[in-house]
Design a protein around this motif. Sequence first.
Motif, PDB file in Angstrom:
ATOM      1  N   GLN A  26       0.827  -1.198   0.000  1.00  8.94           N
ATOM      2  CA  GLN A  26       0.000   0.000   0.000  1.00  8.94           C
ATOM      3  C   GLN A  26       0.866   1.254   0.000  1.00  8.94           C
ATOM      4  OE1 GLN A  26      -3.502  -0.119   2.465  1.00  8.94           O
ATOM      5  NE2 GLN A  26      -3.531   2.098   2.790  1.00  8.94           N
ATOM      6  N   LEU A  27       1.983   1.225   0.709  1.00  4.27           N
ATOM      7  CA  LEU A  27       2.906   2.362   0.709  1.00  4.27           C
ATOM      8  C   LEU A  27       3.478   2.591  -0.690  1.00  4.27           C
ATOM      9  CD1 LEU A  27       4.780   1.581   4.052  1.00  4.27           C
ATOM     10  CD2 LEU A  27       3.465   3.665   3.612  1.00  4.27           C
ATOM     11  N   ALA A  28       3.835   1.486  -1.350  1.00  5.95           N
ATOM     12  CA  ALA A  28       4.388   1.603  -2.704  1.00  5.95           C
ATOM     13  C   ALA A  28       3.344   2.120  -3.681  1.00  5.95           C
ATOM     14  CB  ALA A  28       4.919   0.247  -3.161  1.00  5.95           C
ATOM     15  N   ALA A  29       2.099   1.626  -3.561  1.00  2.85           N
ATOM     16  CA  ALA A  29       1.030   2.065  -4.459  1.00  2.85           C
ATOM     17  C   ALA A  29       0.725   3.548  -4.267  1.00  2.85           C
ATOM     18  CB  ALA A  29      -0.225   1.228  -4.216  1.00  2.85           C
ATOM     19  N   SER A  30       0.965   4.058  -3.065  1.00  2.76           N
ATOM     20  CA  SER A  30       0.719   5.472  -2.770  1.00  2.76           C
ATOM     21  C   SER A  30       1.947   6.333  -3.053  1.00  2.76           C
ATOM     22  CB  SER A  30       0.313   5.636  -1.302  1.00  2.76           C
ATOM     23  OG  SER A  30      -0.849   4.893  -1.000  1.00  2.76           O
ATOM     24  N   HIS A  31       3.029   5.692  -3.526  1.00  2.00           N
ATOM     25  CA  HIS A  31       4.290   6.401  -3.824  1.00  2.00           C
ATOM     26  C   HIS A  31       4.795   7.160  -2.595  1.00  2.00           C
ATOM     27  CE1 HIS A  31       3.608   5.416  -8.038  1.00  2.00           C
ATOM     28  NE2 HIS A  31       2.398   5.941  -7.942  1.00  2.00           N
ATOM     29  N   ALA A  32       4.636   6.528  -1.434  1.00  6.82           N
ATOM     30  CA  ALA A  32       5.061   7.158  -0.185  1.00  6.82           C
ATOM     31  C   ALA A  32       6.583   7.100  -0.047  1.00  6.82           C
ATOM     32  CB  ALA A  32       4.405   6.468   1.004  1.00  6.82           C
ATOM     33  N   ASP A  33       7.146   8.174   0.441  1.00  9.35           N
ATOM     34  CA  ASP A  33       8.569   8.249   0.745  1.00  9.35           C
ATOM     35  C   ASP A  33       8.729   7.865   2.215  1.00  9.35           C
ATOM     36  OD1 ASP A  33      11.248   8.809   0.988  1.00  9.35           O
ATOM     37  OD2 ASP A  33      11.034  10.988   0.817  1.00  9.35           O
ATOM     38  N   TYR A  34       9.295   6.675   2.458  1.00 10.37           N
ATOM     39  CA  TYR A  34       9.349   6.228   3.847  1.00 10.37           C
ATOM     40  C   TYR A  34      10.630   5.452   4.127  1.00 10.37           C
ATOM     41  CZ  TYR A  34       8.121   1.435   2.415  1.00 10.37           C
ATOM     42  OH  TYR A  34       8.127   0.180   1.856  1.00 10.37           O
ATOM     43  N   GLN A  35      10.927   5.376   5.426  1.00  9.20           N
ATOM     44  CA  GLN A  35      12.060   4.591   5.932  1.00  9.20           C
ATOM     45  C   GLN A  35      11.550   3.753   7.092  1.00  9.20           C
ATOM     46  OE1 GLN A  35      15.541   6.904   7.038  1.00  9.20           O
ATOM     47  NE2 GLN A  35      16.251   5.326   8.470  1.00  9.20           N
ATOM     48  N   THR A  36      11.959   2.495   7.147  1.00 10.35           N
ATOM     49  CA  THR A  36      11.468   1.581   8.171  1.00 10.35           C
ATOM     50  C   THR A  36      12.560   1.246   9.171  1.00 10.35           C
ATOM     51  OG1 THR A  36       9.992   0.573   6.531  1.00 10.35           O
ATOM     52  CG2 THR A  36      10.301  -0.603   8.607  1.00 10.35           C
ATOM     53  N   LEU A  37      12.192   1.250  10.447  1.00  5.54           N
ATOM     54  CA  LEU A  37      13.081   0.809  11.514  1.00  5.54           C
ATOM     55  C   LEU A  37      12.342  -0.242  12.326  1.00  5.54           C
ATOM     56  CD1 LEU A  37      13.409   4.173  11.194  1.00  5.54           C
ATOM     57  CD2 LEU A  37      15.339   3.672  12.700  1.00  5.54           C
ATOM     58  N   TYR A  38      12.986  -1.377  12.566  1.00  8.29           N
ATOM     59  CA  TYR A  38      12.349  -2.517  13.225  1.00  8.29           C
ATOM     60  C   TYR A  38      12.804  -2.616  14.682  1.00  8.29           C
ATOM     61  CZ  TYR A  38      11.551  -3.864   8.348  1.00  8.29           C
ATOM     62  OH  TYR A  38      11.182  -3.878   7.018  1.00  8.29           O
ATOM     63  N   THR A  39      11.838  -2.800  15.592  1.00 12.62           N
ATOM     64  CA  THR A  39      12.201  -3.002  16.998  1.00 12.62           C
ATOM     65  C   THR A  39      12.719  -4.427  17.173  1.00 12.62           C
ATOM     66  OG1 THR A  39       9.986  -3.729  17.667  1.00 12.62           O
ATOM     67  CG2 THR A  39      10.441  -1.372  17.752  1.00 12.62           C
ATOM     68  N   ALA A  40      13.719  -4.568  18.037  1.00 10.70           N
ATOM     69  CA  ALA A  40      14.341  -5.878  18.238  1.00 10.70           C
ATOM     70  C   ALA A  40      14.261  -6.368  19.681  1.00 10.70           C
ATOM     71  CB  ALA A  40      15.815  -5.826  17.805  1.00 10.70           C
ATOM     72  N   TYR A  41      13.889  -5.484  20.606  1.00  9.52           N
ATOM     73  CA  TYR A  41      13.832  -5.856  22.012  1.00  9.52           C
ATOM     74  C   TYR A  41      12.982  -4.828  22.754  1.00  9.52           C
ATOM     75  CZ  TYR A  41      17.825  -2.652  21.589  1.00  9.52           C
ATOM     76  OH  TYR A  41      18.645  -1.608  21.264  1.00  9.52           O
ATOM     77  N   PRO A  42      12.563  -5.127  23.988  1.00 10.56           N
ATOM     78  CA  PRO A  42      11.738  -4.186  24.758  1.00 10.56           C
ATOM     79  C   PRO A  42      12.410  -2.829  24.888  1.00 10.56           C
ATOM     80  CG  PRO A  42      11.747  -6.330  25.827  1.00 10.56           C
ATOM     81  CD  PRO A  42      12.754  -6.407  24.711  1.00 10.56           C
ATOM     82  N   ASN A  43      11.623  -1.784  24.718  1.00  9.70           N
ATOM     83  CA  ASN A  43      12.067  -0.381  24.814  1.00  9.70           C
ATOM     84  C   ASN A  43      12.944   0.064  23.639  1.00  9.70           C
ATOM     85  OD1 ASN A  43      10.735   0.095  27.319  1.00  9.70           O
ATOM     86  ND2 ASN A  43      12.433  -0.866  28.409  1.00  9.70           N
ATOM     87  N   HIS A  44      13.067  -0.770  22.629  1.00 10.63           N
ATOM     88  CA  HIS A  44      13.881  -0.397  21.471  1.00 10.63           C
ATOM     89  C   HIS A  44      13.271   0.787  20.730  1.00 10.63           C
ATOM     90  CE1 HIS A  44      16.265  -1.826  17.674  1.00 10.63           C
ATOM     91  NE2 HIS A  44      16.809  -0.781  18.245  1.00 10.63           N
TER      92      HIS A  44
END
Length: 316
Positions: A26-44
């Motif tokens: 959906q982000l790609a279809a909307s041509h959104a400019d985005y960056q993703t950061l993934y949580t790896a542990y509590p409070n990350h």
Amino acid sequence: MKYFIIINLHAGGDNAKKVWPAIQRQLAASHADYQTLYTAYPNHAIELSEQILDELDTTSPADAVLIAAGGDGTLHETLLGCQRYYQAHPHDHQVPTAFLPVGSGNDFARGLKIPLKWENALADILSGATSKIINVGHYVDLDHHLEGFFTNNLGIGFDATVVHLANKSSLKTHQFFGKFSYMAAILNVIIHFQGFHAEIQPANVPEVTFDNVFLLTTTDIPYFGGGINIVPTASVFDDHLDLVVVEKPSLWQLILFISMIFLKRHLRLKFIHHYHEKELFIKTNGNRLGQIDGEELGARSYNLKLNTIKYPFWVR
């Protein structure tokens, strides 16, 4: 617009991981400019939001939105990181935060009328043009000189004990049976819970003492516990907090309480006390479990000052 997405793939019993590919489409279809950061542990998410804001201060993009994708706990950590950053950088432009609900409880989404279907929530975020100022719960631990923030509620007693027992349950992380961990915990607490002593002092009002408290919850939204409408009139657009104190009920009072919640008339019951204040002081004795936005605070006594602070939120 540049979107920075902090996502907890384990939210909602790994529901976020399941829907993440569709979110990306959906982000790609909307041509959104985005960056993703993934949580790896509590409070990350606390660290990640501070990292994002620090980098933004260096690059200074014209427009940015920080999206917390997960449950209420992910949003709590994200906003906590933002608040910590802006405390250290009080003159920086505050980047608005948005919420993409892909967790299990999503009470904050209910409170702000954010669609619970992530497709609609994401569409609202991407079509948004400006932020709104909301009031975020803020507390100071007067004994330890510490402070914190909450988007939903801070509870001592019943709800915190339910959270504690549910988190210990092997069903907690199961996508389909996770909700039963809460049901089992609720039954356990109803049977075994012992009331506690609490002193409440709204600003400029004489102190009130309760000797047999069952539930003590300060909330900034109408809901807690995954959709229970504890204070129908609560709102993040109001700079007041709502405190609900429930004295330990008998069995018939408990049944009445549950029944009246569905009618939104439970705050009229004599064993329930409701305060609507800009500032509150709460003090308890003995080791009592606490929770903040569904995250455990541990067992201890509390001596708290509570109020609200303002923060920009990306909401339609």
